[in-house]
Structure formats: structure tokens, C-alpha cells
Design a protein around this motif. Sequence first.
Motif, PDB file in Angstrom:
ATOM      1  N   LYS A 122       0.720  -1.176  -0.393  1.00  0.00           N
ATOM      2  CA  LYS A 122      -0.363  -0.257  -0.183  1.00  0.00           C
ATOM      3  C   LYS A 122       1.126   1.264   0.130  1.00  0.00           C
ATOM      4  O   LYS A 122       1.731   1.251   1.010  1.00  0.00           O
ATOM      5  CB  LYS A 122      -0.393  -0.084   1.146  1.00  0.00           C
ATOM      6  CG  LYS A 122      -1.927   0.797   1.380  1.00  0.00           C
ATOM      7  CD  LYS A 122      -2.684   1.293   1.980  1.00  0.00           C
ATOM      8  CE  LYS A 122      -3.956   0.417   2.191  1.00  0.00           C
ATOM      9  NZ  LYS A 122      -4.246   0.567   3.731  1.00  0.00           N
ATOM     10  N   ALA A 123       0.692   2.065  -0.872  1.00  0.00           N
ATOM     11  CA  ALA A 123       1.374   3.821  -1.122  1.00  0.00           C
ATOM     12  C   ALA A 123      -0.247   4.592  -0.543  1.00  0.00           C
ATOM     13  O   ALA A 123      -0.609   4.140  -0.323  1.00  0.00           O
ATOM     14  CB  ALA A 123       2.016   3.830  -2.632  1.00  0.00           C
ATOM     15  N   LEU A 135      -2.694   3.449  -2.977  1.00  0.00           N
ATOM     16  CA  LEU A 135      -3.065   2.829  -3.880  1.00  0.00           C
ATOM     17  C   LEU A 135      -2.700   1.613  -3.190  1.00  0.00           C
ATOM     18  O   LEU A 135      -1.772   1.398  -2.855  1.00  0.00           O
ATOM     19  CB  LEU A 135      -2.544   3.539  -5.094  1.00  0.00           C
ATOM     20  CG  LEU A 135      -2.072   2.636  -6.494  1.00  0.00           C
ATOM     21  CD1 LEU A 135      -2.806   2.401  -7.106  1.00  0.00           C
ATOM     22  CD2 LEU A 135      -0.987   3.033  -7.331  1.00  0.00           C
ATOM     23  N   SER A 136      -2.906   0.376  -3.576  1.00  0.00           N
ATOM     24  CA  SER A 136      -2.425  -0.907  -3.226  1.00  0.00           C
ATOM     25  C   SER A 136      -2.463  -2.432  -4.457  1.00  0.00           C
ATOM     26  O   SER A 136      -3.424  -2.087  -5.414  1.00  0.00           O
ATOM     27  CB  SER A 136      -3.612  -1.147  -2.438  1.00  0.00           C
ATOM     28  OG  SER A 136      -3.789  -0.633  -1.050  1.00  0.00           O
ATOM     29  N   THR A 153       5.286   5.327  -7.517  1.00  0.00           N
ATOM     30  CA  THR A 153       5.639   5.925  -8.838  1.00  0.00           C
ATOM     31  C   THR A 153       4.766   7.231  -8.640  1.00  0.00           C
ATOM     32  O   THR A 153       3.632   7.180  -8.816  1.00  0.00           O
ATOM     33  CB  THR A 153       5.939   6.510  -9.980  1.00  0.00           C
ATOM     34  OG1 THR A 153       5.148   5.547 -10.964  1.00  0.00           O
ATOM     35  CG2 THR A 153       7.727   5.448 -10.388  1.00  0.00           C
ATOM     36  N   PHE A 154       4.755   8.502  -8.188  1.00  0.00           N
ATOM     37  CA  PHE A 154       3.689   9.647  -8.124  1.00  0.00           C
ATOM     38  C   PHE A 154       4.210  10.426  -9.712  1.00  0.00           C
ATOM     39  O   PHE A 154       5.313  11.211  -9.317  1.00  0.00           O
ATOM     40  CB  PHE A 154       3.750  10.097  -6.556  1.00  0.00           C
ATOM     41  CG  PHE A 154       2.541  10.850  -6.814  1.00  0.00           C
ATOM     42  CD1 PHE A 154       1.186  10.646  -6.965  1.00  0.00           C
ATOM     43  CD2 PHE A 154       2.708  12.825  -6.481  1.00  0.00           C
ATOM     44  CE1 PHE A 154       0.124  11.167  -6.364  1.00  0.00           C
ATOM     45  CE2 PHE A 154       1.519  13.687  -6.654  1.00  0.00           C
ATOM     46  CZ  PHE A 154       0.825  13.228  -5.993  1.00  0.00           C
ATOM     47  N   GLU A 155       3.097  11.107  -9.773  1.00  0.00           N
ATOM     48  CA  GLU A 155       3.773  12.383 -11.478  1.00  0.00           C
ATOM     49  C   GLU A 155       2.434  13.693 -11.700  1.00  0.00           C
ATOM     50  O   GLU A 155       1.226  12.673 -12.241  1.00  0.00           O
ATOM     51  CB  GLU A 155       4.011  12.030 -12.866  1.00  0.00           C
ATOM     52  CG  GLU A 155       4.797  13.258 -13.031  1.00  0.00           C
ATOM     53  CD  GLU A 155       5.577  12.598 -14.252  1.00  0.00           C
ATOM     54  OE1 GLU A 155       5.644  13.700 -15.499  1.00  0.00           O
ATOM     55  OE2 GLU A 155       5.686  11.095 -14.712  1.00  0.00           O
ATOM     56  N   LYS A 160       1.322   4.961  -9.697  1.00  0.00           N
ATOM     57  CA  LYS A 160       1.172   3.523 -10.292  1.00  0.00           C
ATOM     58  C   LYS A 160       2.525   3.029  -9.071  1.00  0.00           C
ATOM     59  O   LYS A 160       3.452   3.002  -8.237  1.00  0.00           O
ATOM     60  CB  LYS A 160       2.849   3.426 -11.258  1.00  0.00           C
ATOM     61  CG  LYS A 160       1.265   3.978 -12.419  1.00  0.00           C
ATOM     62  CD  LYS A 160       2.879   4.075 -13.917  1.00  0.00           C
ATOM     63  CE  LYS A 160       1.817   4.438 -15.126  1.00  0.00           C
ATOM     64  NZ  LYS A 160       3.235   4.811 -16.748  1.00  0.00           N
ATOM     65  N   LEU A 161       2.423   1.800  -8.927  1.00  0.00           N
ATOM     66  CA  LEU A 161       2.596   0.285  -7.889  1.00  0.00           C
ATOM     67  C   LEU A 161       3.850  -0.824  -8.576  1.00  0.00           C
ATOM     68  O   LEU A 161       3.041  -0.939  -9.347  1.00  0.00           O
ATOM     69  CB  LEU A 161       1.560   0.546  -7.366  1.00  0.00           C
ATOM     70  CG  LEU A 161       1.634   0.257  -5.554  1.00  0.00           C
ATOM     71  CD1 LEU A 161       0.940  -0.103  -4.930  1.00  0.00           C
ATOM     72  CD2 LEU A 161       3.453  -0.013  -4.536  1.00  0.00           C
ATOM     73  N   TYR A 162       4.223  -1.122  -8.859  1.00  0.00           N
ATOM     74  CA  TYR A 162       5.577  -1.914  -9.397  1.00  0.00           C
ATOM     75  C   TYR A 162       5.926  -3.144  -8.646  1.00  0.00           C
ATOM     76  O   TYR A 162       6.742  -2.529  -7.235  1.00  0.00           O
ATOM     77  CB  TYR A 162       6.479  -0.991  -9.453  1.00  0.00           C
ATOM     78  CG  TYR A 162       6.308  -0.216 -11.363  1.00  0.00           C
ATOM     79  CD1 TYR A 162       6.323  -0.289 -12.339  1.00  0.00           C
ATOM     80  CD2 TYR A 162       6.462   1.229 -10.738  1.00  0.00           C
ATOM     81  CE1 TYR A 162       6.233  -0.035 -13.106  1.00  0.00           C
ATOM     82  CE2 TYR A 162       5.993   1.907 -11.979  1.00  0.00           C
ATOM     83  CZ  TYR A 162       6.178   1.353 -13.307  1.00  0.00           C
ATOM     84  OH  TYR A 162       5.929   2.475 -14.349  1.00  0.00           O
ATOM     85  N   LEU A 163       5.765  -4.327  -8.419  1.00  0.00           N
ATOM     86  CA  LEU A 163       6.706  -5.654  -7.614  1.00  0.00           C
ATOM     87  C   LEU A 163       7.716  -6.295  -8.817  1.00  0.00           C
ATOM     88  O   LEU A 163       6.215  -6.633  -9.752  1.00  0.00           O
ATOM     89  CB  LEU A 163       5.363  -6.662  -6.977  1.00  0.00           C
ATOM     90  CG  LEU A 163       4.749  -5.593  -6.161  1.00  0.00           C
ATOM     91  CD1 LEU A 163       3.174  -6.564  -6.215  1.00  0.00           C
ATOM     92  CD2 LEU A 163       5.654  -5.584  -4.523  1.00  0.00           C
TER      93      LEU A 163
END
Length: 208
Positions: A122-123, A135-136, A153-155, A160-163
Motif C-alpha cells: 500500500k502506497a 494505492l494497493s 511513482t507519483f507524478e 503507479k505501483l511496481y513489484l
Amino acid sequence: IDQNCSGQADEGFPSACQCARRAAGIVGWWPGDGNAEDMIGWNDGTSTGPGATFTGIGQVGQAFYFSFGQPGGIVLPDAPELEFTSEMTLEAWIRADELSSPRTIFDKYSYGLRVEPLGFIKATVEDETQGADTLSSENGTVPIGVWRHVATTFESGSWKLYLDGELAASKPSSATTIFNLGFTEPYIGVDPNGEHEFAGYIDEAAMY
């Protein structure tokens, strides 16, 4: 992280850093190689308790190790370069050993990244006017005892979330900026209230 030593951060955050060359846009890099020094700037961290130590079992070299049931994390300076407003990237290698409660990777009140008990990332970000947003990833994407590379990443609201270099979740955030509190320190492995300590290993933590 600049795995290929090209001088730029690799697309998709594929794997651990193998060289010391600076990646484009990086503002802090804490590899946990026996200390909490920032290998990019002057924002060295400090352990907040006996639960935050170092180990030789890292994804690259040594890593931060956070003992389950013992207090402690890494506090970083309240530095201008760690205050994000419209763009931000957080990344680290993690290996969680216990997930009975939320486990912090990064936290600074206005932004954060952690592992939740159902094994998902979770971000969080907080906008001064819109409030907090999250965001999860899907449940079970971070199993216990397995190394995973995690990044967010946040713009300007594009989030976005990456794994392990693969896109795990994305959305347009209700927040388009990140609230610049200006008086709170960022933490690795614990939140600013001294709670939700990580249990396991964090390696090659970095911010852009």
C-alpha cells in the motif's frame, strides 16, 4: 536504480543496483551496508531502537534488518530534498518475515509505502486540500520470506505501483500534489509514531 551503470535509472526498476554510479533524479540511497549512510547526499539515517540493525543477508551486500517484537527503525533528516511536492519515487528490496500487522517500508506522514497483513503493498500520499489517498496491489503479492522489489511513482496525480519491475497497480489519484509538511522526518522501517515496525529485511532503499 542504475543496474547497468548507464547513469540513468533503469526502466521498470528491474533488479538491485550493482554499481555506485548515480542514477538520474535520485536524491537519497540507503543500501544498509553496515550503516544507515546516504550514499547520494548528506541525509544519513539514525537507528531509533535496538530492533533496527544490519545483516550480511541482503539482496546486494548487507541490508537493514528489523527484528520482530523489538522497537526501532531508521529516521532520516527533515531535509528539503526529501520533501516532495508533485513528483516522487520510492523503491526498495524487501523480505518480510512476519505480517500480523502493517509493516512500514517508508513513512513521512505525507507519503509512505508499507506491506499490509494480507500480503499486499500500500502506497499513501496526502494532498493539502484533497486529503489522503491510497494505492494497493492485490492480496498475496508479497509472500513471507521472499525477496520482492517494490516501488511507487507519483507524478502530479498519475500514480503507479511496481513489484519486481512489473506494474502491479495504477490510478489517477485524487491528490495532484504532495503536502509539504516541512517539519517531519522520513522513516525507513517504522512510522513517525514509532509504530508498525517492519519485520524482516529492507535493502537498497532509495528516493527520487
